[in-house]
Design a protein around this motif. Structure first.
Motif, PDB file in Angstrom:
ATOM      1  N   GLU A 109      17.920  54.727  40.957  1.00 23.82           N
ATOM      2  CA  GLU A 109      18.251  53.559  41.774  1.00 23.82           C
ATOM      3  C   GLU A 109      17.986  52.259  41.021  1.00 23.82           C
ATOM      4  O   GLU A 109      18.740  51.296  41.149  1.00 23.82           O
ATOM      5  CB  GLU A 109      17.460  53.592  43.078  1.00 23.82           C
ATOM      6  N   LYS A 136      20.871  51.824  38.656  1.00 22.24           N
ATOM      7  CA  LYS A 136      22.056  51.355  39.371  1.00 22.24           C
ATOM      8  C   LYS A 136      21.954  49.867  39.700  1.00 22.24           C
ATOM      9  O   LYS A 136      22.928  49.127  39.601  1.00 22.24           O
ATOM     10  CB  LYS A 136      22.226  52.157  40.665  1.00 22.24           C
ATOM     11  N   ALA A 137      20.747  49.442  40.092  1.00 21.16           N
ATOM     12  CA  ALA A 137      20.543  48.031  40.436  1.00 21.16           C
ATOM     13  C   ALA A 137      20.788  47.132  39.227  1.00 21.16           C
ATOM     14  O   ALA A 137      21.353  46.038  39.350  1.00 21.16           O
ATOM     15  CB  ALA A 137      19.132  47.828  40.974  1.00 21.16           C
ATOM     16  N   LYS A 138      20.364  47.603  38.040  1.00 21.12           N
ATOM     17  CA  LYS A 138      20.575  46.818  36.817  1.00 21.12           C
ATOM     18  C   LYS A 138      22.061  46.695  36.491  1.00 21.12           C
ATOM     19  O   LYS A 138      22.541  45.616  36.097  1.00 21.12           O
ATOM     20  CB  LYS A 138      19.830  47.474  35.654  1.00 21.12           C
ATOM     21  N   ILE A 139      22.798  47.803  36.658  1.00 18.46           N
ATOM     22  CA  ILE A 139      24.235  47.768  36.382  1.00 18.46           C
ATOM     23  C   ILE A 139      24.948  46.841  37.370  1.00 18.46           C
ATOM     24  O   ILE A 139      25.828  46.060  36.993  1.00 18.46           O
ATOM     25  CB  ILE A 139      24.830  49.188  36.456  1.00 18.46           C
ATOM     26  N   LYS A 140      24.563  46.915  38.644  1.00 17.24           N
ATOM     27  CA  LYS A 140      25.160  46.023  39.644  1.00 17.24           C
ATOM     28  C   LYS A 140      24.863  44.567  39.321  1.00 17.24           C
ATOM     29  O   LYS A 140      25.712  43.689  39.504  1.00 17.24           O
ATOM     30  CB  LYS A 140      24.622  46.372  41.036  1.00 17.24           C
ATOM     31  N   LYS A 141      23.650  44.320  38.843  1.00 16.01           N
ATOM     32  CA  LYS A 141      23.276  42.960  38.476  1.00 16.01           C
ATOM     33  C   LYS A 141      24.156  42.453  37.341  1.00 16.01           C
ATOM     34  O   LYS A 141      24.581  41.290  37.332  1.00 16.01           O
ATOM     35  CB  LYS A 141      21.801  42.931  38.057  1.00 16.01           C
ATOM     36  N   MET A 178      27.202  43.327  36.677  1.00 18.52           N
ATOM     37  CA  MET A 178      28.590  43.163  37.076  1.00 18.52           C
ATOM     38  C   MET A 178      28.771  42.105  38.168  1.00 18.52           C
ATOM     39  O   MET A 178      29.770  41.391  38.195  1.00 18.52           O
ATOM     40  CB  MET A 178      29.129  44.510  37.584  1.00 18.52           C
ATOM     41  N   THR A 179      27.799  42.002  39.075  1.00 16.72           N
ATOM     42  CA  THR A 179      27.970  41.160  40.260  1.00 16.72           C
ATOM     43  C   THR A 179      27.976  39.675  39.928  1.00 16.72           C
ATOM     44  O   THR A 179      28.810  38.910  40.441  1.00 16.72           O
ATOM     45  CB  THR A 179      26.856  41.459  41.284  1.00 16.72           C
ATOM     46  N   TYR A 180      27.053  39.245  39.076  1.00 17.12           N
ATOM     47  CA  TYR A 180      26.895  37.810  38.810  1.00 17.12           C
ATOM     48  C   TYR A 180      28.169  37.165  38.261  1.00 17.12           C
ATOM     49  O   TYR A 180      28.681  36.197  38.844  1.00 17.12           O
ATOM     50  CB  TYR A 180      25.708  37.588  37.875  1.00 17.12           C
ATOM     51  N   SER A 217      31.095  37.301  40.920  1.00 19.02           N
ATOM     52  CA  SER A 217      30.915  36.398  42.063  1.00 19.02           C
ATOM     53  C   SER A 217      31.193  34.950  41.671  1.00 19.02           C
ATOM     54  O   SER A 217      31.828  34.202  42.429  1.00 19.02           O
ATOM     55  CB  SER A 217      29.498  36.533  42.627  1.00 19.02           C
TER      56      SER A 217
END
Length: 420
Positions: A176, A179-184, A186-188, A191
């Motif tokens: 988890e 996954k949070a690091k990968i989302k971080k 991609m998300t920034y 957005s």
């Protein structure tokens, strides 16, 4: 008749008793290790009694605050993070010597999510009837995948369920976090670019036409750059709904094709790994996930062939999935795993050498755990570096786009003296 009404009145009073409160507690178990968690109890005294029965010396206890206006409670959708949390609680209780059925019951009662209470209640009911825990979990594949159930089955066979749950909890928590690091990563940027697109569209559709009306009164030819921006604005005003529909249509088509076509998903996975910067981060993340999965399953006593199959399914990328299944095939025919990994030509030399050392020393699971730690740390650093790199690039992009629009609108005003 009067007696029956009095009895029903008493029964109704019993059924409307105040529900137990949820307490957040900290304490020390029999081994002197600090433990913590959440439990439901009618009072602090009852909570302390429960903890002492578990072999935990209670320390700090406080009542969990209830959500304002009824928000945050009730039945919320369960995700992997919720399963990881429950797994860690179960590992803590089993290590403290609490029986399995009682542990699941206490965790379920103390959880504030109705869906989790229902899930654990169903598992506990079947477990109490004599069904093995791994089989109980397999009836809920949405929350417990094959890897999770296989590890629990291995723990049941070896009689070391508390150790297995500790490993599963560590594996889930690490997964988890990754996954949070990968989302971080991609998300920034996504957005910020979306916000930039929205701001630009608002300027072109609503602000530029106001300036255009002013320019029409000048009676002079506008600068080429200003005319170019006005042309884009007129196109956006006339066809913005078509562009929006095309954007949503493309997104819907991509999502549907990705869901229904394995070939398309594989092509996307290959393309993602070739992206600059982001592809390198995803590549390291897949290696870390492979090493962590293989280390956890191998240490739990799962045969190497089955462990490789689990690692292939958990890799999350078609390129690595196919390569790991090929490694599995070669290992099953007698080849050493490090040689099979070298033949795949996608794993870094450091990972292959660590596996080779592990095979020679008989400590493959330890070596793979070290590899996972190294690559998880590299992913963390890469994400931080990516954020630091992207920030000035995004600011420059926004400055060029927004600043360009402003300059285009004010160029005719700068030349107003010549027009007059």
């Amino acid at each position: 008749m009067a007696v029956s009404s009095a009895t029903s009145s008493k029964a109704s009073k019993k059924n409307t008793t105040k529900p137990n409160d949820v307490f957040i507690w900290q304490g020390v178990n029999r081994k002197g290790k600090k433990v913590s968690g959440e439990l439901s109890a009618a009072s602090v005294l009852e909570l302390k009694t429960q903890l002492r029965k578990q072999g935990v010396t209670p320390g700090r206890i406080k009542k969990k605050p209830k959500p304002l206006f009824g928000l945050g409670g009730g039945a919320k959708a369960l995700g992997p993070a919720d399963i990881a949390q429950v797994t860690r609680q179960l590992a803590t209780m089993l290590t403290a010597g609490v029986p399995l059925v009682q542990s699941i019951e206490m965790i379920g009662k103390g959880h504030d999510n109705a869906n989790m209470q229902k899930l654990l209640g169903d598992i506990n009911l079947k477990l109490s009837s004599g069904i093995p825990l791994s089989d109980c979990l397999r009836e809920h594949p949405k929350y417990f995948d094959d890897l999770y159930c296989d590890l629990v089955a291995s723990g049941e066979q070896s009689g070391a369920l508390e150790t297995i749950f500790d490993r599963i909890a560590t594996y889930k928590e690490k997964s988890e976090a990754l996954k949070a690091k990968i989302k971080k990563a991609m998300t920034y940027p996504i957005s910020v670019l979306v916000i930039a697109f929205i701001v630009t569209a608002i300027l072109l559709i609503y602000v530029v036409p106001v300036f255009q009306e002013i320019f029409n009164g000048f009676g002079a030819e506008l600068p080429a750059f200003t005319q170019f921006v006005i042309s884009i604005s007129e196109f956006m005003q006339a066809y913005w709904y078509i562009g929006l529909a095309a954007l949503f249509g493309a997104g819907f088509l991509f999502k549907r094709t990705h869901r229904n076509s394995q070939k398309f998903r594989d092509s996307v996975d290959r393309a993602i790994l070739k992206l600059p910067v982001v592809g390198e981060i995803l590549d390291k993340a897949v290696v870390a996930r492979y090493a962590r999965t293989l280390s956890t399953t191998f240490a739990a006593g799962v045969p190497l062939i089955d462990a490789l199959e689990s690692a292939a399914g958990a890799s999350g990328n078609a390129v690595y999935r196919d390569a790991i299944m090929e490694i599995r095939s070669e290992v099953s025919s007698g080849m050493q795993m490090n040689l099979a990994m070298r033949n795949s030509q996608i794993f870094p030399d450091m990972v292959i050498q660590m596996v080779a050392i592990g095979e020679e020393s008989g400590a493959v699971d330890d070596m793979l755990a070290k590899v996972a730690n190294v690559y998880e740390a590299e992913v963390d650093n890469a994400v931080d570096n990516l954020t630091a790199l992207i920030e000035p690039m995004i600011m420059s992009f926004l400055g060029v786009v927004i600043g360009g629009l402003i300059i285009a609108m004010y160029l005719p005003i700068f030349q107003i003296g010549k027009v007059v």
